[in-house]
Design a protein around this motif. Structure first.
Motif, PDB file in Angstrom:
ATOM      1  N   ARG A   1      -1.474   5.418   3.060  1.00 44.46           N
ATOM      2  CA  ARG A   1      -0.739   4.206   3.444  1.00 44.46           C
ATOM      3  C   ARG A   1      -0.530   4.140   4.953  1.00 44.46           C
TER       4      ARG A   1
ATOM      5  N   SER B   1       2.281  -0.478  -3.051  1.00 51.71           N
ATOM      6  CA  SER B   1       1.964   0.917  -3.380  1.00 51.71           C
ATOM      7  C   SER B   1       3.164   1.816  -3.097  1.00 51.71           C
TER       8      SER B   1
ATOM      9  N   PHE C   1      -4.214   1.389  -4.645  1.00 51.93           N
ATOM     10  CA  PHE C   1      -3.594   2.217  -5.680  1.00 51.93           C
ATOM     11  C   PHE C   1      -4.568   3.284  -6.164  1.00 51.93           C
TER      12      PHE C   1
END
Lengths: 239, 239, 239, 239
Positions: free
Chosen positions: A109, A196, D199
């Protein structure tokens, strides 16, 4: 020499060439060069462009199956033909810096966010240059200076679109269309990354209600394995 | 005294200082103060600003490894240098109120929504103040009163951008850029939180098709454990 | 009579009252009524409004603990005080129609989409009425007819914001702000529902790599249970 | 002949008819046809339209239960009545090309992206034609040429909305409303697909903490099955 070796060896020089290209292009547009300076800088731009085309042709000729290579490297072709796209290469390089390689979890991320922010800033910068060069030639243009072009890029990439400034030339509108769609992609990346993160946070703290892990499963499989082995031995001994 | 102790003890006073800062700043901009009142209020603003800078310098000097502290506290630096960002501190404080600490499940979603709404309202308020102060000085400005500035902020944070009002000064445009990007982040937070909620709702009611839980797994592991122990004892006795 | 019985019995009449309210309000705004007709329709509007206020007061007085009821029914208060919000009741009713109750899986997605579309259409309609009534009184207004108001609502709820029409009164701008934020919430709902659908589709077809189900787990637990019982009996008999 | 056989046999001709429709419609709008040419091309348009209506009527009459068929084929009715919607059929055909059938995993994401991009391009093209035809008749129109209409469509589908061009006729505004809402759906698709990708990436690399797979579960169930069978045999022998 095969295509992969060539590609590995030319990567660093080509990154430097694209940096030179960006600097020369920025100078020509922002500096509003004229006369000899304009000719010189344009020569540098064309020369770096030529470098990329040469690289493309060499890679195509070195490829084992040229048809397959051509079909699987359409992105490389786009990057070679439209100079502006080439600068995305600079960001692709970022993923080769140690600790920036695509990986899993929350590090992924962070990387997506860093890459997204980098791509966003680079895009705003390049789009401002491109739209300014396109609009400058038109007498009806309202985007006439670099700071205004940057403001227009920000208003456009966020799809706000006040309408205080907008492109009037077709080249400028093409740039604008690219910026708008990139803006939608970037906001998609932000939303998806946030999703997420929220999902992972929401999953914490109720570990017992969480999906059983593969680690737990391997542990169990080993235990059942151990359980069935002595039983079989016991059976054998019992007979 | 170490850095953490200092930080813990100065948190409450600094929150109060930032509240004073916000009130003084609001008063100066909305009240359109002049003469002695302007000087007085500006003194309060500068004094609270000085407080934060002093706090930053003290924390840096108290840190064990100053280089590491500097690198890991870039956010603190930004909050210290740009007064407007500091007010986000007020929201960070919210997470210290009992029952508002980040936690899991649907409580997390409520917290994110409350924090997002709070940050949105605060952002609209601060951006309206900042854009009004920036624009007021310009003769070409169309954002000339506080209510208009609030309306402009709402139109901008939702990235609607009618174009009935827009900043014309560079300071105002910088504020506008910040508001637009914050708007994209906020709409991302809303979408991501809704997605988390929908996913959880969609998962309910077909419990049998749901991923096996870690709780179930621990239950099973214990059962297999119990199964293998008496079997081993039985084996031992059988010999 | 207790509060729940009252609420159950008054639901249908109140839904009808809110429909009457919507029709009367629409008529007054779109019809541009004057004289006796205006007085009559306004009487109907006020009468239905009074009905909701009476309902709120009765429910509050019937509640066991009035403080708790007040704190847990702030939404009911908002719906009672601001007539426009009340019409959302009409959609809340939809969830009572058989087959529309909130449930799990892809039916949930259909329901969210239907509810979202319904809320969107109702919102555009009500916002158009509200903005038209607010703007009509202003001499500088550019939203001066109902079709234009609907077009403005669509441009605003999608956060496009051309700027060909925009509210100039403070009431109209308040309506506009509500429409913009609703638009962001609606687009969030669309994105989140699409995400849920894509995730479920992406999960299909590779069943073996899917998380083990709770159903499989219960099956396994029962099997291990059965395995451990005869083993224990065998042990007992063996002694 | 039953309805399904008819539908299967007429699919290819109807796809060709819709292509002819698109070309004729494009020619009439972009070419700005007049006189005999206009009459001829309009005849082709009406003829292809008639084909679709005939197809709808035949399918309805061939259906076993006409009421059920009518209720479950409202989309087909919409596609038949509004010619512009019909062209989406061309994209539905794409899903019949081998290797483009909806399937699971990352292939699904590629398909959604390809379909989304295709639908986006087709939508921009058709909306540009439709808005141009609607606006051309109005003396106040600012969308007066096809390239301008395409630029307007791009600005609208991304919900940027500069306001340099906007529809002024009601037909044009209806087209615009459709484009805006499509834009929100498309950006939702992009975000949702990106979320699915992030994801999956985030889940990789920490396999041990991943949910136990159904494959592992089946392996385990078989092992426990095998474990309980010899034990039962052993019990039987032991007696």
């Amino acid at each position: 020499m095969d295509e992969k070796t060539w590609h590995r060896r030319t990567q660093v020089p080509l990154v430097l060439a694209s940096l030179v290209y960006l600097i020369a292009y920025s100078w020509r547009v922002i500096g509003g060069l004229e006369g000899v300076a304009h000719v010189l800088v344009t020569t540098v731009i064309v020369a770096t462009w030529a470098l990329f085309i040469v690289d493309y042709v060499v890679r195509l000729s070195l490829a084992k199956d040229r048809r397959v290579w051509f079909r699987t490297h359409l992105g490389t072709l786009a990057i070679t033909l439209i100079p502006v796209f080439r600068l995305v290469l600079l960001l692709r390089v970022l993923t080769h810096v140690p600790g920036m390689r695509p990986s899993a979890g929350s590090r992924l991320r962070t990387q997506i966010m860093v890459y997204g922010a980098g791509a966003g800033v680079l895009l705003i910068y390049i789009a401002s240059l491109a739209v300014l060069e396109a609009e400058r030639s038109s007498p009806d243009a309202n985007i006439t200076s670099f700071p205004v072009a940057v403001w227009w890029s920000c208003v456009t990439i966020t799809t706000t679109g006040y309408g205080d400034f907008f492109p009037v030339t077709w080249m400028g509108r093409a740039v604008g269309t690219g910026v708008m769609f990139s803006g939608i992609a970037l906001s998609g990346i932000i939303t998806a990354t946030l999703a997420s993160w929220i999902f992972e946070r929401a999953a914490r703290d109720h570990d017992d209600a969480e999906p059983a892990t593969r680690g737990q499963m391997r542990q169990l499989l080993a235990k059942v394995e151990a359980l069935s082995r002595p039983a079989a031995e016991g059976d054998a001994e019992g007979r």
